[in-house]
Design an enzyme around this catalytic site. Structure first.
Site, PDB file in Angstrom:
ATOM      1  N   TYR A  93      58.003  75.065 -18.990  1.00  0.00           N
ATOM      2  CA  TYR A  93      57.664  75.312 -20.404  1.00  0.00           C
ATOM      3  C   TYR A  93      57.274  76.782 -20.480  1.00  0.00           C
ATOM      4  O   TYR A  93      56.150  77.123 -20.784  1.00  0.00           O
ATOM      5  CB  TYR A  93      56.499  74.376 -20.763  1.00  0.00           C
ATOM      6  CG  TYR A  93      56.068  74.289 -22.195  1.00  0.00           C
ATOM      7  CD1 TYR A  93      56.966  74.020 -23.224  1.00  0.00           C
ATOM      8  CD2 TYR A  93      54.713  74.422 -22.521  1.00  0.00           C
ATOM      9  CE1 TYR A  93      56.529  73.897 -24.528  1.00  0.00           C
ATOM     10  CE2 TYR A  93      54.261  74.295 -23.820  1.00  0.00           C
ATOM     11  CZ  TYR A  93      55.179  74.031 -24.822  1.00  0.00           C
ATOM     12  OH  TYR A  93      54.737  73.895 -26.122  1.00  0.00           O
ATOM     13  N   HIS A 145      58.201  80.009 -27.618  1.00  0.00           N
ATOM     14  CA  HIS A 145      58.405  78.576 -27.861  1.00  0.00           C
ATOM     15  C   HIS A 145      57.081  77.819 -27.789  1.00  0.00           C
ATOM     16  O   HIS A 145      56.775  77.000 -28.664  1.00  0.00           O
ATOM     17  CB  HIS A 145      59.397  78.006 -26.845  1.00  0.00           C
ATOM     18  CG  HIS A 145      59.537  76.518 -26.914  1.00  0.00           C
ATOM     19  ND1 HIS A 145      60.118  75.876 -27.994  1.00  0.00           N
ATOM     20  CD2 HIS A 145      59.159  75.525 -26.046  1.00  0.00           C
ATOM     21  CE1 HIS A 145      60.108  74.565 -27.786  1.00  0.00           C
ATOM     22  NE2 HIS A 145      59.524  74.331 -26.614  1.00  0.00           N
ATOM     23  N   ARG A 168      49.099  72.013 -33.530  1.00  0.00           N
ATOM     24  CA  ARG A 168      47.652  72.185 -33.342  1.00  0.00           C
ATOM     25  C   ARG A 168      47.047  73.269 -34.225  1.00  0.00           C
ATOM     26  O   ARG A 168      45.831  73.411 -34.266  1.00  0.00           O
ATOM     27  CB  ARG A 168      47.342  72.514 -31.874  1.00  0.00           C
ATOM     28  CG  ARG A 168      47.594  71.398 -30.902  1.00  0.00           C
ATOM     29  CD  ARG A 168      47.120  71.752 -29.497  1.00  0.00           C
ATOM     30  NE  ARG A 168      47.831  72.913 -28.967  1.00  0.00           N
ATOM     31  CZ  ARG A 168      49.006  72.840 -28.331  1.00  0.00           C
ATOM     32  NH1 ARG A 168      49.595  71.670 -28.173  1.00  0.00           N
ATOM     33  NH2 ARG A 168      49.589  73.924 -27.864  1.00  0.00           N
ATOM     34  N   GLU A 182      68.192  75.788 -22.782  1.00  0.00           N
ATOM     35  CA  GLU A 182      67.504  76.080 -21.527  1.00  0.00           C
ATOM     36  C   GLU A 182      68.497  76.603 -20.490  1.00  0.00           C
ATOM     37  O   GLU A 182      69.711  76.525 -20.671  1.00  0.00           O
ATOM     38  CB  GLU A 182      66.810  74.822 -20.966  1.00  0.00           C
ATOM     39  CG  GLU A 182      65.764  74.225 -21.896  1.00  0.00           C
ATOM     40  CD  GLU A 182      64.797  73.293 -21.181  1.00  0.00           C
ATOM     41  OE1 GLU A 182      64.651  73.416 -19.947  1.00  0.00           O
ATOM     42  OE2 GLU A 182      64.185  72.445 -21.862  1.00  0.00           O
ATOM     43  N   ASP A 224      68.323  70.261 -22.848  1.00  0.00           N
ATOM     44  CA  ASP A 224      67.332  69.213 -22.603  1.00  0.00           C
ATOM     45  C   ASP A 224      67.142  68.440 -23.908  1.00  0.00           C
ATOM     46  O   ASP A 224      66.212  68.697 -24.671  1.00  0.00           O
ATOM     47  CB  ASP A 224      66.020  69.839 -22.123  1.00  0.00           C
ATOM     48  CG  ASP A 224      64.976  68.793 -21.781  1.00  0.00           C
ATOM     49  OD1 ASP A 224      65.366  67.683 -21.404  1.00  0.00           O
ATOM     50  OD2 ASP A 224      63.779  69.093 -21.894  1.00  0.00           O
ATOM     51  N   TYR A 249      53.431  61.237 -25.943  1.00  0.00           N
ATOM     52  CA  TYR A 249      53.166  62.250 -24.916  1.00  0.00           C
ATOM     53  C   TYR A 249      51.697  62.401 -24.519  1.00  0.00           C
ATOM     54  O   TYR A 249      51.396  62.972 -23.468  1.00  0.00           O
ATOM     55  CB  TYR A 249      53.741  63.605 -25.336  1.00  0.00           C
ATOM     56  CG  TYR A 249      52.869  64.444 -26.229  1.00  0.00           C
ATOM     57  CD1 TYR A 249      52.144  65.524 -25.720  1.00  0.00           C
ATOM     58  CD2 TYR A 249      52.782  64.184 -27.590  1.00  0.00           C
ATOM     59  CE1 TYR A 249      51.358  66.312 -26.536  1.00  0.00           C
ATOM     60  CE2 TYR A 249      51.994  64.960 -28.415  1.00  0.00           C
ATOM     61  CZ  TYR A 249      51.287  66.025 -27.883  1.00  0.00           C
ATOM     62  OH  TYR A 249      50.506  66.800 -28.697  1.00  0.00           O
ATOM     63  N   THR A 292      62.528  75.519 -23.036  1.00  0.00           N
ATOM     64  CA  THR A 292      63.243  76.078 -24.182  1.00  0.00           C
ATOM     65  C   THR A 292      63.090  77.593 -24.240  1.00  0.00           C
ATOM     66  O   THR A 292      61.993  78.123 -24.073  1.00  0.00           O
ATOM     67  CB  THR A 292      62.724  75.450 -25.482  1.00  0.00           C
ATOM     68  OG1 THR A 292      62.822  74.034 -25.381  1.00  0.00           O
ATOM     69  CG2 THR A 292      63.520  75.930 -26.675  1.00  0.00           C
TER      70      THR A 292
END
Length: 419
Positions: free
Chosen positions: A128, A133, A142, A201, A233, A244, A350
């Site tokens: 990640y 991203h 958030r 990716e 992905d 998650y 990403t």
């Protein structure tokens, strides 16, 4: 220059020579080949021509149906193979050029070949590692003040993906079923994902592994990286969002991951190396490396819906936008003593730049489904529809040539009816 004609815009000049696994109608056994122009050179046919100090003892690796054994031989073997191939394919070398019988057996047109996964992938890890991203996704879910989690600038965040559902370019992807909670005031529901997404990716294959319990120091990480591929992905955002917490992605990711069939060796990418991104705060010493090891790779994503006469480009990005390098990813993966093996696949995450047109997912391009993405011919998207084909391409631009990756493509099939 090669004696095999290569167009200037071909992904596969003699400066590239990527490895893949292919079969043909006349010979259905998968075998190892190298792409040159629009042809494939069958290495099982010319294995006897690898007469250097390393490969003369390991010619049998080119009889295998995957690249794992060749990957495991390490840099000396890879460099020897590359030098031998560039020499054999050179316009000035007669050994292969003038042997009509050998040439006839050794070359196959790419158009007549079926491509397979290049390696048996024992384990697949997805990182990640794009700052933009991670920031974009954090803002969406958030808020701006908590966009990046506290660990993100200190280590390359990753999770273990599902190796069994990594597929080669051209394999259709079925819309996944799963559990979602679209309305937080109501119980979760089961059904087909309505927020199916792609992710731009890249990924690299591990060469020689490390012993269980023995980390790979960053000074040696380069020796363990065989080459790179393009990756999509695929992600079901509604399934992912509900599942998650607290352990990360599961069914929202594991239904399918597409890679391009040709593995571009790192030596082909080294002419396009660029300075590493500035990292602030400075990483811990085990993650620090001074040598440049990120690459100027132009990337694009095109979408072609059912009934569309041509694909529309929806994203243009570049691998150089990555914050964490692949050396750091590999080293961090092994720092606890985790043993990596030849053919393991480690993905970038990403790839998004600062320009909105460079955002590498539809989640970002549509900003969580609030903006329509123009795909031409009067059509728009926020997420993928059944029948949509996603086509990822990438290349490094040289002086009069390009080192490319071919295509990483997949078409969305409708979900199966619930049982």
């Amino acid at each position: 220059m090669s004696f095999i004609p290569v167009a200037e815009d071909s992904d596969f000049p003699i400066q590239n020579l990527p490895y893949g696994v292919f079969s043909t109608q006349s010979n259905p056994k998968p075998r190892i080949g190298v792409a040159i122009g629009d042809q494939i050179l069958d290495l099982s046919v010319i294995k006897h021509l690898f007469t250097g100090p390393v490969l003369s003892k390991h010619q049998h690796v080119f009889d295998e149906t995957t690249l794992n054994s060749f990957m495991g031989l390490g840099q000396a073997a890879w460099k020897e193979a590359r030098a031998s191939l560039q020499n054999l394919l050179s316009a000035s070398q007669a050994q292969l050029r003038d042997d009509k019988e050998l040439r006839q057996r050794a070359f196959t047109s790419q158009a007549s070949a079926t491509m397979h996964l290049p390696a048996t992938i024992g384990d697949y890890t997805d990182f990640y590692s794009s700052l933009q991203h991670a920031t974009n996704v954090g803002i969406m879910f958030r808020g701006k003040e908590n966009a990046l989690l506290p660990n993100w600038l200190h280590l390359p965040v990753g999770y273990h993906g599902r190796a069994s559902s990594v597929v080669v370019s051209g394999t259709p992807i079925r819309r996944p079923m799963g559990q979602m909670r679209p309305d937080n005031s109501k119980p979760p529901v089961y059904g087909a994902s309505k927020r199916l997404d792609m992710e731009l990716e890249m990924a690299f294959f591990v060469g020689p592994g490390n012993r269980f319990g023995e980390p790979i120091p960053i000074s040696k990480a380069q020796e363990h990286i065989f080459g790179m591929v393009l990756m999509n992905d695929w992600s079901a955002r509604d399934i992912q969002q509900w599942e998650y917490v607290p352990l990360g992605p599961f069914l929202g990711k594991s239904f399918g991951t597409t890679i391009s069939p040709w593995v571009v060796p790192m030596d082909a990418l080294m002419p396009f190396v660029v300075p590493n991104p500035k990292q602030d705060p400075k990483p811990l010493p085990y993650l620090c490396h001074s040598q440049p090891y990120t690459f100027d790779i132009n990337l694009s994503v095109a979408l072609k819906g059912e009934g569309m006469s041509q694909a529309a480009t929806i994203c243009r990005s570049n691998f150089k936008h990555m914050y964490w390098t692949i050396l750091q990813q590999l080293t961090h993966h092994s720092v606890n003593g985790c043993n990596l093996r030849p053919g393991d696949l480690l993905a970038s995450g990403t790839i998004s730049g600062s320009d909105p047109e460079s955002f590498g997912s539809m989640l970002e391009l549509s900003w969580k489904g609030t903006k329509a993405i123009d795909v031409g011919q009067g059509q728009t998207r926020t997420f993928l529809l059944d029948g949509d084909e996603v086509i990822i391409t990438g290349h490094c631009q040289g002086d009069g040539y390009r080192v490319g990756f071919g295509q990483c493509a997949g078409k969305v099939l409708p979900a199966l009816s619930p049982a």
